[in-house]
Design a protein around this motif. Structure first.
Motif, short mmCIF file in Angstrom:
data_model
loop_
_atom_site.label_atom_id
_atom_site.label_comp_id
_atom_site.label_asym_id
_atom_site.label_seq_id
_atom_site.Cartn_x
_atom_site.Cartn_y
_atom_site.Cartn_z
N VAL A 1 35.95 -7.27 55.35
CA VAL A 1 37.22 -6.93 56.00
C VAL A 1 38.05 -8.19 56.16
O VAL A 1 37.59 -9.18 56.73
CB VAL A 1 36.97 -6.25 57.36
N ARG A 2 39.28 -8.16 55.70
CA ARG A 2 40.12 -9.36 55.72
C ARG A 2 41.19 -9.34 56.80
O ARG A 2 41.75 -10.38 57.12
CB ARG A 2 40.78 -9.56 54.35
N ASN A 3 41.49 -8.16 57.31
CA ASN A 3 42.54 -8.04 58.33
C ASN A 3 41.98 -7.29 59.53
O ASN A 3 41.57 -6.12 59.41
CB ASN A 3 43.75 -7.28 57.77
N TYR A 4 41.93 -7.96 60.68
CA TYR A 4 41.39 -7.29 61.87
C TYR A 4 41.84 -7.98 63.16
O TYR A 4 42.24 -9.14 63.17
CB TYR A 4 39.87 -7.21 61.83
N MET A 5 41.76 -7.19 64.24
CA MET A 5 42.00 -7.68 65.59
C MET A 5 40.90 -7.11 66.47
O MET A 5 40.73 -5.90 66.56
CB MET A 5 43.37 -7.26 66.10
N TRP B 1 49.24 -11.19 63.97
CA TRP B 1 48.99 -10.31 65.11
C TRP B 1 49.75 -10.79 66.34
O TRP B 1 49.86 -11.99 66.58
CB TRP B 1 47.49 -10.26 65.40
N HIS B 2 50.30 -9.86 67.10
CA HIS B 2 51.05 -10.18 68.31
C HIS B 2 50.19 -9.85 69.52
O HIS B 2 49.80 -8.69 69.72
CB HIS B 2 52.36 -9.40 68.37
N ILE B 3 49.88 -10.86 70.33
CA ILE B 3 49.01 -10.70 71.49
C ILE B 3 49.77 -11.12 72.74
O ILE B 3 50.33 -12.22 72.81
CB ILE B 3 47.73 -11.57 71.36
N LEU C 1 52.31 -14.00 71.92
CA LEU C 1 51.89 -15.00 70.93
C LEU C 1 51.71 -14.33 69.58
O LEU C 1 51.17 -13.23 69.48
CB LEU C 1 50.59 -15.67 71.37
N SER C 2 52.15 -15.00 68.54
CA SER C 2 51.98 -14.53 67.16
C SER C 2 50.91 -15.40 66.52
O SER C 2 51.14 -16.58 66.22
CB SER C 2 53.31 -14.65 66.40
N ILE C 3 49.71 -14.84 66.31
CA ILE C 3 48.57 -15.65 65.89
C ILE C 3 47.78 -14.95 64.79
O ILE C 3 47.84 -13.74 64.62
CB ILE C 3 47.62 -15.95 67.07
N ASP D 1 43.82 -15.76 62.44
CA ASP D 1 42.69 -16.62 62.06
C ASP D 1 42.25 -17.56 63.19
O ASP D 1 41.86 -18.71 62.93
CB ASP D 1 43.02 -17.43 60.79
N VAL D 2 42.29 -17.08 64.42
CA VAL D 2 41.88 -17.88 65.58
C VAL D 2 41.20 -16.98 66.62
O VAL D 2 41.27 -15.75 66.55
CB VAL D 2 43.07 -18.61 66.25
N GLY D 3 40.58 -17.62 67.60
CA GLY D 3 40.08 -16.92 68.77
C GLY D 3 40.95 -17.26 69.96
O GLY D 3 41.52 -18.36 70.03
N MET D 4 41.09 -16.33 70.89
CA MET D 4 41.95 -16.54 72.06
C MET D 4 41.32 -15.88 73.28
O MET D 4 40.74 -14.80 73.19
CB MET D 4 43.34 -15.95 71.80
N ALA D 5 41.41 -16.55 74.41
CA ALA D 5 40.89 -15.99 75.67
C ALA D 5 41.81 -16.37 76.81
O ALA D 5 42.43 -17.44 76.80
CB ALA D 5 39.48 -16.50 75.93
#
Length: 328
Positions: A178-182, A201-203, A223-225, A227-231
């Motif tokens: 899978v190449r595209n996911y949130m 992705w908009h978070i 945020l527009s992100i 290929d990263v992790g966010m918390a």
């Protein structure tokens, strides 16, 4: 003109052949998960199996989990998932000078925010519990077991486990091609590729408004992100009042008391979600100035802080690298 028509028709056919985006959701780790991914195959069964592995390793609410056995001293042999988290926790603890510490469990429980009922919170009791806190008091022995200097030491990975669970699902989706996911578990996120509109992705980051029922969805920023992790960590949802004073769930393991710093919300972007999760909590403990200093020393971390000013208004601070992600 015929070539242009062929190009348009070819593009339409290619788009039609692309796999659809699917969304799976449910409950895990005492919170909600929501996962959107592009795949011809529904992967919910595999996703939930992966999440159960994390729960079986790291949930102190699961009586049969690895961490429960370690806390109860019935089996001190960790599995690979626990070891991943333990090693990262040690690393973050060293960087933050003890502000992040998974041995804080006795204090979290005493203040009523943990996996056991609250107890006395008089200064003498808090001081006695602090003697059991310190990740350096737990080591991995040569035989593969954990060695605790005091059998009363207990571990609580709540400040990193959700992020690690997100990473585990991300690795599963990667293995599935899978190449595209949130992936979102209780606000901890990993994104890859593009959203269904073929954009990053908009978070959203919520405004830090006291909201113990989690009904407020007013956004501070988007945020527009990819290929990263966010918390994000904050003290505006898990708190209580006693004798007119607010007690928030973030406990400073170095003092034994809930933090009283000026950061209201801490959002961190990192290469993976477990790292972002751990540092988001650490920054809530450290306060604004110390958190800024760590971000300057670690450019691999990006951070967005909402903090209270002396005049009771809210201020915003974000690292230079965070600016490129801010949509509005």
């Amino acid at each position: 003109m015929p070539f242009l028509v062929l190009l348009i028709v070819g593009t339409v056919l290619i788009l039609k052949k692309q796999s659809p985006y699917q969304t799976d959701q449910g409950l895990v780790f005492g919170t909600v998960y929501k996962i959107t991914y592009q795949s011809a195959e529904n992967l919910k069964e595999d996703i939930e199996a992966e999440l159960q592995k994390v729960d079986h390793s790291l949930s102190p609410f699961n009586p049969n989990s690895v961490i429960t056995h370690i806390n109860d001293n019935t089996d001190l042999t960790p599995d690979s998932l626990f070891l991943d988290v333990f090693r990262l926790a040690k690393e973050v603890s060293a960087v933050t000078h003890g502000a992040f510490d998974i041995t804080v469990a006795p204090l979290v429980n005493a203040w009523g925010f943990g996996f056991k009922s609250g107890s006395s919170i008089d200064p003498a009791h808090i001081d006695s519990l602090r003697q059991r806190v310190g990740i350096d008091k737990v080591e991995l022995a040569p035989d593969g077991t954990l060695h605790k200097q005091d059998p009363n030491i207990q571990l609580d990975c709540s400040a990193i486990a959700k992020g690690y669970g997100v990473d585990c699902v991300a690795r599963l989706l990667d293995r599935k091609g899978v190449r595209n996911y949130m992936i979102d578990i209780g606000g901890e996120v990993v994104v890859k590729g593009k959203n269904p509109q073929q954009h990053p992705w908009h978070i959203g980051v919520n405004k830090p408004i006291d909201d113990s029922l989690s009904v407020n969805q007013e956004l501070q920023t988007i945020l527009s992100i990819t290929d990263v992790g966010m918390a994000t960590s904050g003290n505006y949802r898990n708190f209580y009042y006693r004798d007119g004073k607010k007690y928030a769930h973030t406990i400073d393991p170095r003092t034994g008391y809930p933090v009283q710093h000026n950061i209201l919300s801490s959002t961190v972007i990192a290469a993976d979600c477990a790292t972002a999760d751990a540092y988001a909590t650490s920054f809530m403990v450290l306060g604004l100035d110390s958190s800024k200093a760590i971000c300057e020393q670690h450019p691999e971390l990006e951070a967005y802080f909402i903090y209270s000013r002396p005049d009771s208004t809210n201020g915003i601070y974000f690292t230079k690298g965070m600016k490129k992600y801010i949509l509005r």
